[in-house]
Design a protein around this motif. Structure first.
Motif, short mmCIF file in Angstrom:
data_model
loop_
_atom_site.label_atom_id
_atom_site.label_comp_id
_atom_site.label_asym_id
_atom_site.label_seq_id
_atom_site.Cartn_x
_atom_site.Cartn_y
_atom_site.Cartn_z
N LEU A 75 0.83 -1.20 0.00
CA LEU A 75 0.00 0.00 0.00
C LEU A 75 0.86 1.25 0.00
CD1 LEU A 75 -2.90 -1.00 2.41
CD2 LEU A 75 -2.71 -1.27 -0.07
N ARG A 76 2.03 1.18 0.63
CA ARG A 76 2.95 2.31 0.56
C ARG A 76 3.36 2.58 -0.89
NH1 ARG A 76 6.37 4.17 4.44
NH2 ARG A 76 8.24 3.65 3.24
N GLY A 77 3.54 1.51 -1.65
CA GLY A 77 3.88 1.67 -3.05
C GLY A 77 2.80 2.41 -3.83
N VAL A 78 1.54 2.03 -3.59
CA VAL A 78 0.43 2.72 -4.26
C VAL A 78 0.35 4.17 -3.77
CG1 VAL A 78 -2.05 2.71 -4.70
CG2 VAL A 78 -0.82 0.54 -4.51
N ARG A 79 0.58 4.37 -2.47
CA ARG A 79 0.55 5.75 -1.95
C ARG A 79 1.66 6.60 -2.58
NH1 ARG A 79 3.32 8.16 2.24
NH2 ARG A 79 3.85 6.20 3.31
N PHE A 80 2.86 6.07 -2.67
CA PHE A 80 3.95 6.82 -3.29
C PHE A 80 3.63 7.14 -4.75
CE2 PHE A 80 7.19 4.91 -0.14
CZ PHE A 80 7.07 6.02 0.69
N ALA A 81 3.04 6.19 -5.46
CA ALA A 81 2.65 6.44 -6.85
C ALA A 81 1.66 7.59 -6.94
CB ALA A 81 2.06 5.17 -7.46
N SER A 82 0.74 7.64 -5.98
CA SER A 82 -0.26 8.71 -5.95
C SER A 82 0.34 10.04 -5.55
CB SER A 82 -1.40 8.33 -4.98
OG SER A 82 -2.33 9.38 -4.87
N GLN A 83 1.22 10.04 -4.57
CA GLN A 83 1.76 11.30 -4.07
C GLN A 83 2.87 11.85 -4.95
OE1 GLN A 83 2.85 10.06 -0.08
NE2 GLN A 83 0.90 10.74 0.77
N LEU A 84 3.72 10.96 -5.49
CA LEU A 84 4.88 11.40 -6.25
C LEU A 84 4.65 11.37 -7.76
CD1 LEU A 84 7.66 9.49 -4.26
CD2 LEU A 84 6.80 11.82 -3.87
N GLY A 85 3.66 10.64 -8.20
CA GLY A 85 3.43 10.50 -9.64
C GLY A 85 4.41 9.55 -10.30
N PHE A 86 5.05 8.67 -9.53
CA PHE A 86 6.05 7.75 -10.06
C PHE A 86 5.36 6.53 -10.68
CE2 PHE A 86 10.04 8.86 -7.36
CZ PHE A 86 9.93 10.18 -7.76
N ALA A 87 6.02 5.97 -11.70
CA ALA A 87 5.58 4.71 -12.26
C ALA A 87 6.22 3.57 -11.46
CB ALA A 87 6.01 4.61 -13.73
N PHE B 149 -1.55 12.70 -7.65
CA PHE B 149 -1.73 11.85 -8.83
C PHE B 149 -2.67 10.69 -8.54
CE2 PHE B 149 2.40 13.92 -8.91
CZ PHE B 149 2.39 14.55 -10.15
N VAL B 150 -3.66 10.95 -7.70
CA VAL B 150 -4.56 9.88 -7.25
C VAL B 150 -5.33 9.25 -8.40
CG1 VAL B 150 -6.44 11.50 -6.70
CG2 VAL B 150 -6.36 9.26 -5.59
N ILE B 151 -5.69 10.02 -9.41
CA ILE B 151 -6.46 9.45 -10.52
C ILE B 151 -5.66 8.33 -11.18
CG2 ILE B 151 -7.50 9.91 -12.77
CD1 ILE B 151 -8.05 12.74 -11.88
N HIS B 152 -4.37 8.56 -11.40
CA HIS B 152 -3.52 7.54 -12.03
C HIS B 152 -3.37 6.32 -11.12
CE1 HIS B 152 -2.63 10.30 -15.25
NE2 HIS B 152 -2.25 11.21 -14.37
#
Length: 445
Positions: free
Chosen positions: A161-173, A209-212
């Motif tokens: 879940l941290r991975g999904v959170r980081f993707a949302s907060q940082l916009g990282f792939a 970047f929550v939508i992504h």
């Protein structure tokens, strides 16, 4: 170059003057390197716990994490967590190490961390320690697990879940192998405390970047929130909706302010649609009664994730009322303001705007909501009477007229309704005269 705050610089100097190698480590390094202000600063050191205690003897410290090698020094610049270089033991509960062992250098410590962008350390003289090429991933916008991704997520399932959170907060792939391991190991999240799941998901929902993130990881999120699984791929078949229920909800979440209750309400507002879906003879989809069903589903989810009663009440109201009109004329807007108050009115306005934008079909609906907001602001600027507290009369006045018991409240609410509708001035003289007239009418009946 990282700009080190004075309290962290002093702590490094104290430890190194005593002969213990010390680095700044983790998220503060990641955030500094990407130009963001760190929330807090963490240090890692060769000093063992007893040695740290000796170095900071006389300072204000917290020793609650000492058995795992962490001492928290309370400074004027904020709390500073300092941890001995360590390696984790086995994770029999899939969440916490059974024990730790102290290791001699920074590189061995970094090897136990979850993602490469957080597995970097920095020293004001020695520069960057980056054995897993986290800086390259940071610059490329990639989230990659340190070492074997399956092992990292088996050790601590919250990292998924941290991975999904980081993707949302940082916009990282998320790197391909890391994402695949997250999906393979998502069942392990069942061992994580509900409160921790809630906090990670809240952080994810409030990301820029929550939508992504919602679009890229519906399988992970619905594995954790199975109530929402029917939303994915549920076609709406309706002229008011361009997207399926999950895609619509994802787009709507990204349209409301990044405030936890609003984002959660937006995610959950249509979760009852799949259960309510019917298709008429023309092939048009309908979702009669879905706000109430969505509320019930949301209530169950929120109990499981242990939301506070205040958050629960607020979110459930927004879910249940997201489809109710707020008013297309001044009278109706004043009525709704009087019913639910300014704070909830503004909440619902934000939810309805997000919902309208997320539909992707009728921009005029968004324009109508801006007009509703203008009417609300006008009513508030005019200090319109919208509550019993604002009435020019009170219960004592009604008792003086001869009313008793429930009749007092009933008369006050009747007066308020007339004032809100604009048919009666909010003056003591007008209100008392109207009350007397109503009482005479009732007596004549």
């Amino acid at each position: 170059m990282i700009s080190l705050p004075a309290h962290a610089a002093r702590a490094i100097a104290c430890l190194e003057n005593a002969g213990y190698e010390t680095w700044v480590v983790g998220g503060c390094v990641r955030d500094s390197l990407r130009g963001a202000a760190p929330h807090d600063w963490d240090l890692c050191t060769a000093a063992k716990p007893a040695q740290m205690q000796a170095v900071f003897a006389g300072e204000r410290v917290l020793e609650t994490g000492l058995k795992h090698g962490t001492l928290t020094v309370l400074t004027d610049g904020g709390p500073l967590e300092i941890t001995t270089f360590r390696a984790d033991g086995s994770y029999s509960d899939g969440r916490h190490p059974d024990g730790v062992r102290f290791v001699p250098d920074m590189t061995a410590d970094l090897a136990r961390r979850d993602f490469t962008v957080g597995a970097m350390a920095w020293h004001p003289a020695r520069g960057l320690c980056d054995p897993f090429r986290g800086l390259d991933d940071l610059q490329d916008g990639i989230l990659r697990a340190v070492g074997d991704p399956d092992a990292r997520f088996q050790e601590d399932a919250l990292r998924i879940l941290r991975g999904v959170r980081f993707a949302s907060q940082l916009g990282f792939a998320v790197e391909t192998q890391t994402a695949a391991a997250m999906r393979r190991q998502v069942g392990q999240v069942a061992c994580v405390a509900a409160e921790r799941i809630r906090e990670e998901l809240t952080g994810m929902l409030c990301g820029r970047f929550v939508i992504h993130a919602l679009r890229d990881f519906p399988d992970i999120l619905t594995a954790v929130l199975p109530e929402l699984a029917p939303m994915v791929g549920c076609a709406q078949q309706n002229p008011y909706h361009l997207y399926d229920v999950w895609e619509h909800s994802a787009r709507a979440v990204g349209q409301v302010p990044a405030e936890p209750c609003l984002r959660w309400a937006m995610l959950l507002h249509d979760c009852g649609k799949p259960a309510c879906k019917t298709v008429d003879e023309n092939g048009v989809g309908h979702f009669y009664g879905h706000p109430g069903v969505s509320r019930d589903i949301a209530a169950s989810l929120m109990r499981r994730l242990r939301f506070s009663s205040e958050q629960t009440t607020r979110i459930l109201l927004l879910v249940e009322q997201h489809d109710r009109p707020l008013g297309d004329n001044d009278k109706l807007v004043r009525r709704r303001l009087a019913q639910i108050g300014q704070a909830r009115f503004r909440d619902l306005l934000a939810i309805k705007k997000g919902d309208a934008v997320g539909q992707g079909t009728h921009p005029e609906n968004v324009a109508a909501l801006w007009e509703t907001e203008r009417r609300m602001n006008t009513a508030l600027a005019q200090d319109a009477c919208l509550s019993l507290r604002q009435l020019a009369v009170n219960g004592t006045d009604m008792i003086a007229l001869g009313l008793r018991g429930p009749a007092v409240g009933a008369m006050l609410h009747s007066l308020l309704e007339a004032v809100v509708d604009g048919t009666l001035d909010n003056t003591r003289q007008a209100l008392l005269a109207h009350a007397r007239a109503r009482m005479e009418e009732q007596n004549d009946q």
